[in-house]
Write a protein that holds these residues in place. Structure first.
Motif, PDB file in Angstrom:
ATOM      1  N   VAL A  80       0.844  -1.201   0.000  1.00 34.37           N
ATOM      2  CA  VAL A  80       0.000   0.000   0.000  1.00 34.37           C
ATOM      3  C   VAL A  80       0.878   1.248   0.000  1.00 34.37           C
ATOM      4  O   VAL A  80       0.668   2.164  -0.769  1.00 34.37           O
ATOM      5  N   GLY A  81       1.871   1.284   0.888  1.00 33.02           N
ATOM      6  CA  GLY A  81       2.794   2.410   0.897  1.00 33.02           C
ATOM      7  C   GLY A  81       3.162   2.888   2.283  1.00 33.02           C
ATOM      8  O   GLY A  81       2.711   2.341   3.293  1.00 33.02           O
ATOM      9  N   ALA A  82       3.996   3.923   2.298  1.00 34.23           N
ATOM     10  CA  ALA A  82       4.443   4.575   3.521  1.00 34.23           C
ATOM     11  C   ALA A  82       3.863   5.986   3.516  1.00 34.23           C
ATOM     12  O   ALA A  82       3.858   6.657   2.476  1.00 34.23           O
ATOM     13  N   PHE A  83       3.410   6.442   4.685  1.00 37.69           N
ATOM     14  CA  PHE A  83       2.686   7.709   4.753  1.00 37.69           C
ATOM     15  C   PHE A  83       3.086   8.497   5.999  1.00 37.69           C
ATOM     16  O   PHE A  83       3.326   7.918   7.056  1.00 37.69           O
ATOM     17  N   ILE A  84       3.121   9.821   5.844  1.00 32.98           N
ATOM     18  CA  ILE A  84       3.447  10.728   6.938  1.00 32.98           C
ATOM     19  C   ILE A  84       2.398  11.829   6.974  1.00 32.98           C
ATOM     20  O   ILE A  84       1.976  12.335   5.934  1.00 32.98           O
ATOM     21  N   ARG A  85       2.009  12.210   8.174  1.00 29.88           N
ATOM     22  CA  ARG A  85       1.041  13.291   8.350  1.00 29.88           C
ATOM     23  C   ARG A  85       1.626  14.634   7.946  1.00 29.88           C
ATOM     24  O   ARG A  85       2.806  14.904   8.145  1.00 29.88           O
ATOM     25  N   ALA A  86       0.762  15.488   7.417  1.00 30.97           N
ATOM     26  CA  ALA A  86       1.123  16.870   7.117  1.00 30.97           C
ATOM     27  C   ALA A  86      -0.140  17.722   7.246  1.00 30.97           C
ATOM     28  O   ALA A  86      -1.256  17.201   7.275  1.00 30.97           O
ATOM     29  N   VAL A  87       0.062  19.006   7.315  1.00 33.41           N
ATOM     30  CA  VAL A  87      -1.040  19.961   7.392  1.00 33.41           C
ATOM     31  C   VAL A  87      -1.179  20.629   6.032  1.00 33.41           C
ATOM     32  O   VAL A  87      -0.185  21.089   5.457  1.00 33.41           O
ATOM     33  N   LEU A  88      -2.396  20.651   5.521  1.00 33.10           N
ATOM     34  CA  LEU A  88      -2.697  21.338   4.266  1.00 33.10           C
ATOM     35  C   LEU A  88      -3.553  22.553   4.605  1.00 33.10           C
ATOM     36  O   LEU A  88      -4.746  22.427   4.858  1.00 33.10           O
ATOM     37  N   PRO A  89      -2.928  23.750   4.656  1.00 34.78           N
ATOM     38  CA  PRO A  89      -3.681  24.956   5.005  1.00 34.78           C
ATOM     39  C   PRO A  89      -4.331  25.577   3.770  1.00 34.78           C
ATOM     40  O   PRO A  89      -3.708  25.670   2.714  1.00 34.78           O
ATOM     41  N   ILE A  90      -5.573  25.975   3.913  1.00 32.94           N
ATOM     42  CA  ILE A  90      -6.281  26.641   2.821  1.00 32.94           C
ATOM     43  C   ILE A  90      -6.771  27.978   3.351  1.00 32.94           C
ATOM     44  O   ILE A  90      -7.511  28.035   4.341  1.00 32.94           O
ATOM     45  N   ARG A  91      -6.306  29.020   2.695  1.00 37.17           N
ATOM     46  CA  ARG A  91      -6.691  30.368   3.122  1.00 37.17           C
ATOM     47  C   ARG A  91      -8.062  30.706   2.558  1.00 37.17           C
ATOM     48  O   ARG A  91      -8.318  30.537   1.367  1.00 37.17           O
ATOM     49  N   HIS A 128      -9.786  33.910   7.245  1.00 34.50           N
ATOM     50  CA  HIS A 128     -10.198  32.629   7.831  1.00 34.50           C
ATOM     51  C   HIS A 128      -9.372  31.528   7.195  1.00 34.50           C
ATOM     52  O   HIS A 128      -8.697  31.726   6.194  1.00 34.50           O
ATOM     53  N   ARG A 129      -9.426  30.335   7.799  1.00 33.30           N
ATOM     54  CA  ARG A 129      -8.585  29.242   7.333  1.00 33.30           C
ATOM     55  C   ARG A 129      -9.331  27.912   7.471  1.00 33.30           C
ATOM     56  O   ARG A 129     -10.012  27.666   8.456  1.00 33.30           O
ATOM     57  N   LEU A 130      -9.136  27.075   6.489  1.00 32.42           N
ATOM     58  CA  LEU A 130      -9.596  25.693   6.511  1.00 32.42           C
ATOM     59  C   LEU A 130      -8.321  24.858   6.545  1.00 32.42           C
ATOM     60  O   LEU A 130      -7.442  25.036   5.698  1.00 32.42           O
ATOM     61  N   THR A 131      -8.189  23.999   7.526  1.00 32.58           N
ATOM     62  CA  THR A 131      -6.958  23.227   7.685  1.00 32.58           C
ATOM     63  C   THR A 131      -7.272  21.736   7.597  1.00 32.58           C
ATOM     64  O   THR A 131      -8.112  21.235   8.335  1.00 32.58           O
ATOM     65  N   TYR A 132      -6.586  21.065   6.685  1.00 30.79           N
ATOM     66  CA  TYR A 132      -6.723  19.624   6.550  1.00 30.79           C
ATOM     67  C   TYR A 132      -5.496  18.939   7.152  1.00 30.79           C
ATOM     68  O   TYR A 132      -4.363  19.324   6.865  1.00 30.79           O
ATOM     69  N   GLY A 133      -5.723  17.923   7.954  1.00 33.92           N
ATOM     70  CA  GLY A 133      -4.662  17.022   8.385  1.00 33.92           C
ATOM     71  C   GLY A 133      -4.652  15.884   7.381  1.00 33.92           C
ATOM     72  O   GLY A 133      -5.540  15.030   7.395  1.00 33.92           O
ATOM     73  N   VAL A 134      -3.689  15.901   6.476  1.00 38.48           N
ATOM     74  CA  VAL A 134      -3.639  14.938   5.368  1.00 38.48           C
ATOM     75  C   VAL A 134      -2.511  13.944   5.579  1.00 38.48           C
ATOM     76  O   VAL A 134      -1.660  14.098   6.467  1.00 38.48           O
ATOM     77  N   TRP A 135      -2.492  12.940   4.735  1.00 35.60           N
ATOM     78  CA  TRP A 135      -1.387  11.986   4.657  1.00 35.60           C
ATOM     79  C   TRP A 135      -0.630  12.230   3.368  1.00 35.60           C
ATOM     80  O   TRP A 135      -1.237  12.491   2.326  1.00 35.60           O
ATOM     81  N   VAL A 136       0.682  12.158   3.450  1.00 41.66           N
ATOM     82  CA  VAL A 136       1.540  12.280   2.272  1.00 41.66           C
ATOM     83  C   VAL A 136       2.211  10.929   2.057  1.00 41.66           C
ATOM     84  O   VAL A 136       2.843  10.386   2.973  1.00 41.66           O
ATOM     85  N   GLY A 137       2.030  10.370   0.868  1.00 41.39           N
ATOM     86  CA  GLY A 137       2.706   9.127   0.509  1.00 41.39           C
ATOM     87  C   GLY A 137       4.157   9.426   0.195  1.00 41.39           C
ATOM     88  O   GLY A 137       4.449  10.323  -0.608  1.00 41.39           O
ATOM     89  N   VAL A 138       5.068   8.700   0.850  1.00 40.49           N
ATOM     90  CA  VAL A 138       6.502   8.943   0.684  1.00 40.49           C
ATOM     91  C   VAL A 138       7.224   7.622   0.432  1.00 40.49           C
ATOM     92  O   VAL A 138       6.712   6.551   0.775  1.00 40.49           O
ATOM     93  N   PRO A 139       8.426   7.680  -0.118  1.00 38.37           N
ATOM     94  CA  PRO A 139       9.222   6.452  -0.238  1.00 38.37           C
ATOM     95  C   PRO A 139       9.560   5.926   1.167  1.00 38.37           C
ATOM     96  O   PRO A 139       9.743   6.713   2.101  1.00 38.37           O
ATOM     97  N   PRO A 140       9.651   4.611   1.328  1.00 41.54           N
ATOM     98  CA  PRO A 140       9.945   4.041   2.651  1.00 41.54           C
ATOM     99  C   PRO A 140      11.213   4.588   3.303  1.00 41.54           C
ATOM    100  O   PRO A 140      11.256   4.767   4.516  1.00 41.54           O
ATOM    101  N   ASP A 141      12.255   4.888   2.508  1.00 43.61           N
ATOM    102  CA  ASP A 141      13.478   5.424   3.112  1.00 43.61           C
ATOM    103  C   ASP A 141      13.258   6.821   3.700  1.00 43.61           C
ATOM    104  O   ASP A 141      13.864   7.183   4.710  1.00 43.61           O
ATOM    105  N   LEU A 142      12.354   7.602   3.110  1.00 40.61           N
ATOM    106  CA  LEU A 142      12.032   8.916   3.668  1.00 40.61           C
ATOM    107  C   LEU A 142      11.232   8.767   4.961  1.00 40.61           C
ATOM    108  O   LEU A 142      11.408   9.549   5.896  1.00 40.61           O
ATOM    109  N   LEU A 143      10.385   7.740   5.031  1.00 39.86           N
ATOM    110  CA  LEU A 143       9.666   7.463   6.278  1.00 39.86           C
ATOM    111  C   LEU A 143      10.676   7.165   7.384  1.00 39.86           C
ATOM    112  O   LEU A 143      10.550   7.677   8.504  1.00 39.86           O
TER     113      LEU A 143
END
Length: 161
Positions: free
Chosen positions: A58-69, A74-89
């Motif tokens: 399936v993959g390796a994933f790390i949390r990140a924040v996606l801010p939308i102005r 005002h702000r809409l903020t998404y807590g998203v997952w970023v798919g990364v190579p396993p070595d970056l994880l």
């Protein structure tokens, strides 16, 4: 008045500064039973608490924040997952916790692993960087034209309908 109507869109002002946190990356969420994914590893007890996870095939994933102005500061903020190579994880895991000074220089290059409505964006290339050493990395740039717009433009309050 905490729930006063917005003079711009008429919706309650409370709805303008929202935080949406995706529980799982979309590829894992779409499995019949993500809990049974081979080699499932999470940084914490549950995916909601986790900032990293990985599953074979399936993959390796790390949390990140996606801010939308949004308009009017005002702000809409998404807590998203970023798919990364396993070595970056592995690299991120080594510097994430504690007072490791290398965390501030962490740069995650991967793909957005969640569908973000109304834009979609699943699979869009993204770079996330540490803007605050006390926080999760923020999505800061993208080679994808739509995600680049999402990151840089100001959107109407009713962007989600």
């Amino acid at each position: 008045m905490p729930n006063a109507p917005c003079p711009t869109c008429g919706r309650p002002v409370d709805e303008h500064d929202r935080n949406v946190r995706f529980t799982l990356p979309t590829p894992l969420f779409e499995l019949p039973d993500w809990r049974q994914a081979p080699g499932l590893w999470m940084s914490h007890e549950t995916p909601t608490e986790s900032v990293m996870l990985q599953a074979e095939g399936v993959g390796a994933f790390i949390r990140a924040v996606l801010p939308i102005r949004l308009a009017d500061d005002h702000r809409l903020t998404y807590g998203v997952w970023v798919g990364v190579p396993p070595d970056l994880l592995q690299e991120a895991f080594a510097v994430w916790w504690g007072d490791n000074p290398a965390y501030k220089d962490l740069r995650l290059t991967g793909v957005l692993a969640n569908k973000v409505l109304p834009w979609g964006l699943l699979g869009a290339p993204v770079v996330a960087t540490v803007e605050d050493v006390e926080a999760t990395p923020y999505c800061t740039e993208s080679a994808d034209p739509m995600l680049a717009r999402v990151l840089t433009e100001v959107w109407a309050h009713d962007v989600l309908g």
